[in-house]
Design an enzyme around this catalytic site. Structure first.
Site, PDB file in Angstrom:
ATOM      1  N   GLU A 129       0.835  -1.222   0.000  1.00 43.26           N
ATOM      2  CA  GLU A 129       0.000   0.000   0.000  1.00 43.26           C
ATOM      3  C   GLU A 129       0.863   1.263   0.000  1.00 43.26           C
ATOM      4  O   GLU A 129       0.577   2.228   0.704  1.00 43.26           O
ATOM      5  CB  GLU A 129      -0.994  -0.039   1.173  1.00 43.26           C
ATOM      6  CG  GLU A 129      -1.988  -1.177   0.970  1.00 43.26           C
ATOM      7  CD  GLU A 129      -3.044  -1.301   2.042  1.00 43.26           C
ATOM      8  OE1 GLU A 129      -3.396  -0.285   2.645  1.00 43.26           O
ATOM      9  OE2 GLU A 129      -3.515  -2.426   2.252  1.00 43.26           O
TER      10      GLU A 129
HETATM   11  C1  FAD Z   1       2.427  -9.820   0.493  1.00 41.25           C
HETATM   12  C2  FAD Z   1       2.061  -8.837  -0.573  1.00 41.25           C
HETATM   13  C3  FAD Z   1       0.742  -8.472  -0.736  1.00 41.25           C
HETATM   14  C4  FAD Z   1       0.368  -7.597  -1.761  1.00 41.25           C
HETATM   15  N1  FAD Z   1      -0.947  -7.345  -1.983  1.00 41.25           N
HETATM   16  C5  FAD Z   1      -1.307  -6.634  -3.088  1.00 41.25           C
HETATM   17  C6  FAD Z   1      -2.681  -6.515  -3.463  1.00 41.25           C
HETATM   18  O1  FAD Z   1      -3.577  -7.030  -2.799  1.00 41.25           O
HETATM   19  N2  FAD Z   1      -2.973  -5.840  -4.604  1.00 41.25           N
HETATM   20  C7  FAD Z   1      -2.013  -5.261  -5.374  1.00 41.25           C
HETATM   21  O2  FAD Z   1      -2.350  -4.656  -6.389  1.00 41.25           O
HETATM   22  N3  FAD Z   1      -0.708  -5.349  -5.033  1.00 41.25           N
HETATM   23  C8  FAD Z   1      -0.328  -6.025  -3.925  1.00 41.25           C
HETATM   24  N4  FAD Z   1       0.992  -6.156  -3.594  1.00 41.25           N
HETATM   25  C9  FAD Z   1       1.983  -5.444  -4.364  1.00 41.25           C
HETATM   26  C10 FAD Z   1       2.611  -4.284  -3.595  1.00 41.25           C
HETATM   27  O3  FAD Z   1       1.686  -3.252  -3.482  1.00 41.25           O
HETATM   28  C11 FAD Z   1       3.890  -3.912  -4.326  1.00 41.25           C
HETATM   29  O4  FAD Z   1       4.857  -4.868  -3.947  1.00 41.25           O
HETATM   30  C12 FAD Z   1       4.360  -2.524  -4.034  1.00 41.25           C
HETATM   31  O5  FAD Z   1       3.501  -1.596  -4.618  1.00 41.25           O
HETATM   32  C13 FAD Z   1       5.753  -2.273  -4.559  1.00 41.25           C
HETATM   33  O6  FAD Z   1       5.886  -2.677  -5.880  1.00 41.25           O
HETATM   34  P1  FAD Z   1       7.104  -3.623  -6.316  1.00 41.25           P
HETATM   35  O7  FAD Z   1       7.223  -4.692  -5.315  1.00 41.25           O
HETATM   36  O8  FAD Z   1       6.960  -3.985  -7.717  1.00 41.25           O
HETATM   37  O9  FAD Z   1       8.364  -2.697  -6.110  1.00 41.25           O
HETATM   38  P2  FAD Z   1       9.021  -1.646  -7.176  1.00 41.25           P
HETATM   39  O10 FAD Z   1       8.019  -0.626  -7.570  1.00 41.25           O
HETATM   40  O11 FAD Z   1       9.691  -2.452  -8.223  1.00 41.25           O
HETATM   41  O12 FAD Z   1      10.084  -0.996  -6.232  1.00 41.25           O
HETATM   42  C14 FAD Z   1      11.244  -1.685  -5.753  1.00 41.25           C
HETATM   43  C15 FAD Z   1      11.971  -0.753  -4.795  1.00 41.25           C
HETATM   44  O13 FAD Z   1      12.313   0.472  -5.474  1.00 41.25           O
HETATM   45  C16 FAD Z   1      11.753   1.586  -4.775  1.00 41.25           C
HETATM   46  N5  FAD Z   1      11.339   2.589  -5.745  1.00 41.25           N
HETATM   47  C17 FAD Z   1      10.513   2.444  -6.802  1.00 41.25           C
HETATM   48  N6  FAD Z   1      10.349   3.611  -7.439  1.00 41.25           N
HETATM   49  C18 FAD Z   1      11.097   4.518  -6.769  1.00 41.25           C
HETATM   50  C19 FAD Z   1      11.357   5.914  -6.915  1.00 41.25           C
HETATM   51  N7  FAD Z   1      10.801   6.630  -7.901  1.00 41.25           N
HETATM   52  N8  FAD Z   1      12.154   6.516  -6.026  1.00 41.25           N
HETATM   53  C20 FAD Z   1      12.717   5.819  -5.022  1.00 41.25           C
HETATM   54  N9  FAD Z   1      12.516   4.519  -4.824  1.00 41.25           N
HETATM   55  C21 FAD Z   1      11.722   3.874  -5.678  1.00 41.25           C
HETATM   56  C22 FAD Z   1      10.580   1.013  -4.006  1.00 41.25           C
HETATM   57  O14 FAD Z   1      10.241   1.828  -2.898  1.00 41.25           O
HETATM   58  C23 FAD Z   1      11.118  -0.342  -3.594  1.00 41.25           C
HETATM   59  O15 FAD Z   1      11.927  -0.185  -2.473  1.00 41.25           O
HETATM   60  C24 FAD Z   1       1.376  -7.024  -2.581  1.00 41.25           C
HETATM   61  C25 FAD Z   1       2.713  -7.376  -2.382  1.00 41.25           C
HETATM   62  C26 FAD Z   1       3.056  -8.287  -1.421  1.00 41.25           C
HETATM   63  C27 FAD Z   1       4.497  -8.678  -1.287  1.00 41.25           C
END
Ligand code: FAD
Length: 620
Positions: A427
């Site tokens: 979130e």
């Molecule tokens: C257990 C679990 C439950 C989840 N439940 C849901 C759900 O119900 N529905 C749903 O839609 N999603 C869900 N998610 C997805 C979750 O919301 C995402 O994991 C989250 O939004 C981050 O996306 P990502 O993991 O692809 O990370 P990325 O966006 O790939 O980011 C990786 C890292 O880079 C950092 N980063 C990215 N962009 C920037 C920037 N511009 N500046 C600085 N740092 C940056 C991030 O903060 C993070 O540390 C879930 C994930 C998990 C693991």
């Protein structure tokens, strides 16, 4: 968005998509938006807004039933071990109305306030993180919340009563290529049969409750004509499990939260009627962001539940466990951890219940407060669980089953740590929270700057805006130097806290003028100076913690002047936070950011690959 010119096209596109989905208007005042503008509006948070006695009574009665049910029916260690949530638990929760906590009674729900709903999540999360996630993914971000906010009456009548009967929902935004940045979304919904239906195709990753959900809200790109041009915009659809083409292809497993159902969802030619669009074509991303504004408040509530539990475990163990001739809690290093844990728990509660109550009162804009509560509480709980593991020593690292197996109490600190880590990611990651908050904090300045840098705006219009800006800043900027001005007389704090309240008042102005200076100094380059922006957000975050804690301590002290406890907790929290704030100010213009950035580019390019030698690197 010409402010972001000079950056590469995909990043520009990502920023444009985010900017378009932003809520641009501020219909109500916000304590934090004003704080970043140099004004500490105590009226919004003082006296500390409390739950009404009637609302509290409703919550107390429900929580009693819920606690009894959980104690008698749910074994969290078994859920963790087996990775399955027993059916009788889900049935029992449904019977209690737990899948319709915020749904109004007219649609069969319990109609709980935000405060009572968050209290329920706090209670559940202190016992079983997985169960808390089943409930909160369903109704904080799943179908009920966006339907309540944006659904038509027909949609509400059709779907909300089903949740009251125990049906479960999910929220599907993330994709393999789409994490924090939704601009690259690949899932599409193309109109067919004269636009009466949409064909949904794509994959959604990590969809919590997805594999078991009866109904989902799914975000997809839809074609739209904007200003005569064909554009793809994100739209939110209600999708039912029974629709042909909906499939859960993989159950994802994680470090913790073993009992949740989370999956990779596939949609293949799913025919969705146009009546299932929520809020309108192209409104999907905005819907997701607005839903999360209040929805993400359950995360700080869950963190509060965990913090209270950690405090209890640490207190009992630090008194009971003797080493080197004294209880470990009497050794200075452990003693301070416990004091800080107590003060931080008090602050976490103060920001969470303040924001939850403000959400119920609906007289303030809480988008910043909710994001800040999430940031504050998730980072705090991670420090707290780390200290709890340390205080429990080897037992903190041992599983509850193993502890029980050799005749000790099965205190699941190890499970709690695994379950809690995700809060810094879901979130809105901590980084994205900081970016979101800094964007909103700068809004007051960007509303002048964006038009001045926009080539589409005529010179005459720009001159008008420039004069308006000069007029505004001639008055505004000198005000931010009023270092002698303290809190208004109407804000009556216990003696020990008055200095902290004055500190918030003055530091808000220092924060505002530093924010302005940073914008002027870096201009378009500021987009690349995340660490500078993050320091400003960290300052705002700690100021919020101090202000909320002092306001709540003042309220509690006024009720019971013989109890100094809340004042002492707020005092310690404020002193710790002020030292952190001073460090952040110091680092604003004197730091190693550039050096670090250059070094990291070299690391990314493989210049330091030799540092990775001498270990077993596998091909994954
Ligand atoms: C257990 C679990 C439950 C989840 N439940 C849901 C759900 O119900 N529905 C749903 O839609 N999603 C869900 N998610 C997805 C979750 O919301 C995402 O994991 C989250 O939004 C981050 O996306 P990502 O993991 O692809 O990370 P990325 O966006 O790939 O980011 C990786 C890292 O880079 C950092 N980063 C990215 N962009 C920037 C920037 N511009 N500046 C600085 N740092 C940056 C991030 O903060 C993070 O540390 C879930 C994930 C998990 C693991």
């Amino acid at each position: 968005m010409e402010f972001v010119k000079g950056i590469d096209e995909s990043k520009k596109q990502a920023l444009e998509v985010a900017e378009e989905a932003r809520e641009k208007e501020w219909h109500h005042p916000s304590f934090l938006a004003q704080l970043f503008a140099g004004k500490c509006d105590w009226n919004l948070i003082y006296p500390y807004p409390e739950q009404t006695p009637e609302d509290k009574k409703t919550g107390d009665e429900f929580l009693d039933k819920l606690e009894k049910f959980l104690r008698e029916n749910l074994n969290p260690d078994e859920v963790d071990r087996t990775g399955e949530m027993p059916k009788h638990v889900l049935d029992g929760l449904a019977k209690l109305g737990c899948f319709a906590m915020k749904i109004p009674p007219t649609y069969g729900g319990l109609g709980l306030s935000q405060v009572n709903y968050n209290r329920a999540i706090q209670l559940v999360s202190s016992y079983c993180g997985s169960t808390a996630v089943w409930l909160s993914a369903h109704q904080s971000i799943g179908v009920p919340q966006p339907l309540l906010l944006f659904g038509t009456e027909e949609q509400k009548k059709k779907y909300l009563p089903r949740f009251a009967k125990g049906e479960i929902s999910a929220f599907a935004l993330t994709e393999p290529e789409v994490g924090s940045d939704p601009a690259k979304m690949k899932t599409t919904a193309m109109p067919v049969e004269n636009g009466n239906y949409y064909l949904l195709n794509g994959e959604k990753l990590w969809c919590t409750n997805g594999p078991v959900a009866d109904i989902m809200v799914v975000m997809a790109q839809t074609p739209m004509t904007v200003d005569g041009k064909e554009k793809k915009k994100i739209t939110a659809f209600i999708v039912e499990k029974t629709m042909p083409g909906v499939e859960s292809t993989h159950r994802c497993r994680f470090m913790g939260l073993n009992g949740i159902q989370n999956g990779l969802m596939r949609f293949k030619d799913v025919k969705v009627p146009k009546e299932n669009i929520i809020w309108g074509l192209g409104q999907g991303l905005k819907l997701a962001l607005v839903t999360l504004n209040t929805g993400r408040l359950t995360i700080p509530a869950a963190a509060c539940g965990a913090a209270k539990w950690c405090l209890n475990v640490s207190r009992i163990w630090a008194k009971e466990r003797e080493q080197w001739g004294a209880p470990i809690g009497h050794h200075d290093a452990i003693a301070y951890k416990i004091a800080s844990m107590a003060a931080t728990t008090f602050a976490m509660e103060s920001v969470t219940w303040l924001t939850s109550r403000l959400a119920d009162l609906k007289k303030t804009d809480i988008r910043l407060e909710a994001a800040m509560s999430k940031l504050f509480c998730t980072e705090a709980i991670w420090r707290i669980i780390d200290d709890t593991v340390q205080i429990r020593g080897g037992r903190g690292y041992e599983t509850a089953d193993s502890l029980r197996g050799r005749g000790e109490k099965g205190i699941p600190v190890e499970r709690a740590m695994r379950d809690l880590r995700i809060n810094l990611i879901i979130e809105g990651t901590s980084e994205i929270m900081r970016l979101f908050i800094s964007r909103e904090a700068m809004d007051q300045h960007l509303k002048f700057i964006f038009p001045l840098l926009n080539p589409k705006i005529k010179p005459a219009e720009k001159i008008k805006i420039l004069f308006a800006a000069i007029k505004y800043y001639t008055l505004w900027y000198p005000k931010q130097w009023m270092v002698w001005k303290n809190t208004p007389a109407s804000v009556v704090m216990p003696r020990e806290l008055q200095g902290h309240a004055n500190y918030v008042e003055k530091t808000a102005r220092k924060l505002a003028r530093n924010l302005f200076q940073v914008i002027m100094r870096y201009q378009a380059g500021l987009e690349k100076r995340e660490r500078v922006l993050f320091r400003l957000v960290n300052i705002g975050c700690d100021l919020f913690g101090i202000a909320a804690s002092c306001s709540r301590a003042a309220m509690l002290h006024a009720k019971n002047p013989s109890d100094q406890g809340p004042v002492e907790l707020a005092n310690l929290l404020s002193r710790e936070a002020e030292r952190r704030i001073n460090r952040q100010f110091h680092g604003l213009f004197k730091n190693d950011d550039r050096l670090g950035y250059k070094l990291s580019r070299d690391v990314l390019e493989g210049k330091y690959a030799w540092l990775e030698e001498g270990v077993i690197l596998q091909a994954y």
